[in-house]
Design an enzyme around this catalytic site. Structure first.
Site, PDB file in Angstrom:
ATOM      1  CG  LEU A 211      -1.951  -1.090   1.393  1.00 48.57           C
ATOM      2  CD1 LEU A 211      -2.657  -0.965   2.735  1.00 48.57           C
ATOM      3  CD2 LEU A 211      -2.948  -1.049   0.254  1.00 48.57           C
ATOM      4  CG  HIS A 212       2.200   3.306  -3.243  1.00 47.40           C
ATOM      5  ND1 HIS A 212       1.683   2.201  -3.892  1.00 47.40           N
ATOM      6  CD2 HIS A 212       2.285   4.272  -4.193  1.00 47.40           C
ATOM      7  CE1 HIS A 212       1.479   2.481  -5.154  1.00 47.40           C
ATOM      8  NE2 HIS A 212       1.828   3.742  -5.379  1.00 47.40           N
ATOM      9  NE  ARG A 213      -2.364   3.503  -6.739  1.00 45.64           N
ATOM     10  CZ  ARG A 213      -1.667   4.101  -7.690  1.00 45.64           C
ATOM     11  NH1 ARG A 213      -1.522   5.415  -7.682  1.00 45.64           N
ATOM     12  NH2 ARG A 213      -1.105   3.398  -8.652  1.00 45.64           N
ATOM     13  NE  ARG A 246       1.408   9.385   0.091  1.00 47.38           N
ATOM     14  CZ  ARG A 246       1.508  10.501  -0.603  1.00 47.38           C
ATOM     15  NH1 ARG A 246       2.450  10.607  -1.507  1.00 47.38           N
ATOM     16  NH2 ARG A 246       0.693  11.503  -0.393  1.00 47.38           N
TER      17      ARG A 246
END
Length: 367
Positions: A211-213, A246
């Site tokens: 996950l990074h968004r 992030r």
């Protein structure tokens, strides 16, 4: 006839697996007497050992001929720095073609810069669309395709998107997916990460999470609920989470400690895809991972409201769940009950896309 110089642009981790087959095909044609030559331009948009450096060694990519070394910054700062430095390079040593791949900032910035100097642009992975303008990548795709001369596509859906935009058939080349070229070439070289034995991982006995968004990781409470849903739905199986920078910042603020959820650094190509190949399923918000899971036949759950790769859903093993933790719980229940769909491999995702691209370029460029 004179040789023809192609600038191949790479700037971020997803680019490297996409350019490797093109470089390999160009090298092969050069040995056979072909006229195409290339200059590998690394913009430096991403450059550290974990996010890009390992890819050169593992995928057999030569070290860049030029590194623009733009470094980090806001999207505007990176775009400006790439354009200024690439323009300087082209003025000093002009290329005949700028070949860009994917949808990162470097792709858009170099395409615009080249076209303003009268240099033709070829876009590999052209025509894909999510329809979601909140995604920076969607803006990059649209801007790049607006200044592209020749469009190399991965699917019939991408072809249709370009036709609707008024692009003539003579400029669209349906060639397949270079990222899959790289995957198929390296399938037997995939290797377990260093922590494989330490975590007692077994094929089919764990899940992979990426996950990074911003919609998933920037808001702490929502990120925490997603991680809790993963824990609740995975029946005690280990969850391997290679953490994007992030997401790491938010995790540190959360101080979260969920049993069975194992954080690790971003993995090199061979190790990451070994994890994917042997996972029971992958939970992700990445686009590229959904293509790899489709080819490897691994169930994939995408935590987004849209996808620019619909063939991974209509043909492959991927499903779009949105970002609601309850939808994830329901999907995991279906997975563990044996109800996940079987996928197929899309047309021309066969390992020969790089060769097809070079054949097309040989027909276009010497003229």
């Amino acid at each position: 006839m004179r040789t023809v110089l192609i600038d191949i642009i790479a700037g971020a981790r997803p680019n490297f697996m996409k350019i490797a087959p093109i470089i390999r095909a160009l090298d092969g044609r050069k040995v056979a007497g072909g006229l195409l030559r290339y200059r590998l331009v690394h913009t430096g948009q991403h450059y550290d050992a974990r996010m890009s450096g390992d890819f050169f060694e593992q995928l057999g990519i030569p070290h860049p001929d030029v590194n623009l070394e733009v470094g980090s910054g806001t999207q505007a700062e990176q775009t400006a720095a790439i354009m200024i430095r690439y323009e300087r390079l082209l003025i000093e040593a002009r290329a005949d073609l700028c070949l860009v791949v994917g949808d990162v900032t470097s792709t858009m910035a170099c395409a615009i810069t080249a076209q303003k100097l009268g240099i033709a642009v070829a876009h590999v992975e052209a025509g894909i669309r999510s329809g979601d303008w909140r995604m920076p990548e969607e803006i990059n795709r649209m801007a790049t395709d607006a200044v592209t001369n020749w469009f190399f596509t991965t699917s019939q859906t991408a072809n249709d998107n370009l036709r609707r935009a008024g692009i003539g058939e003579e400029r669209i080349f349906f060639v397949g997916n270079t990222m899959i070229d790289t995957l198929l070439l390296n399938m037997e070289r995939l290797r377990p990460p260093a922590f494989w034995q330490d975590l007692s991982l077994e094929p089919g006995g764990y899940l992979v999470l990426t996950l990074h968004r911003p919609s998933n990781v920037d808001e702490e409470a929502h990120f925490g609920r997603l991680l809790t849903a993963v824990r609740d739905g995975t029946h005690g199986l280990p969850i391997v989470f290679p953490v994007h920078p992030r997401a790491r910042k938010v995790l540190e603020a959360l101080g979260i400690n969920i049993q069975g959820l194992h954080f690790c650094d971003p993995q090199p190509y061979l190790e990451f895809n070994y994890l994917v190949r042997h996972a029971k399923a992958v939970i992700t918000d990445s686009g590229g991972v959904t293509e790899e899971t489709t080819v490897m036949g691994v169930p994939c759950m995408t935590l987004r409201d849209s996808t620019e790769r619909p063939e991974t859903v209509t043909i492959g093993t991927n499903e779009i769940l949105g970002t609601d933790p309850d939808a994830l719980r329901a999907a995991l229940e279906r997975l563990f009950s044996g109800g996940w769909k079987k996928g197929r491999i899309p047309e021309k995702w066969d390992g020969h896309t790089g060769e097809r691209i070079v054949i097309v370029l040989e027909g276009l460029l010497p003229r």
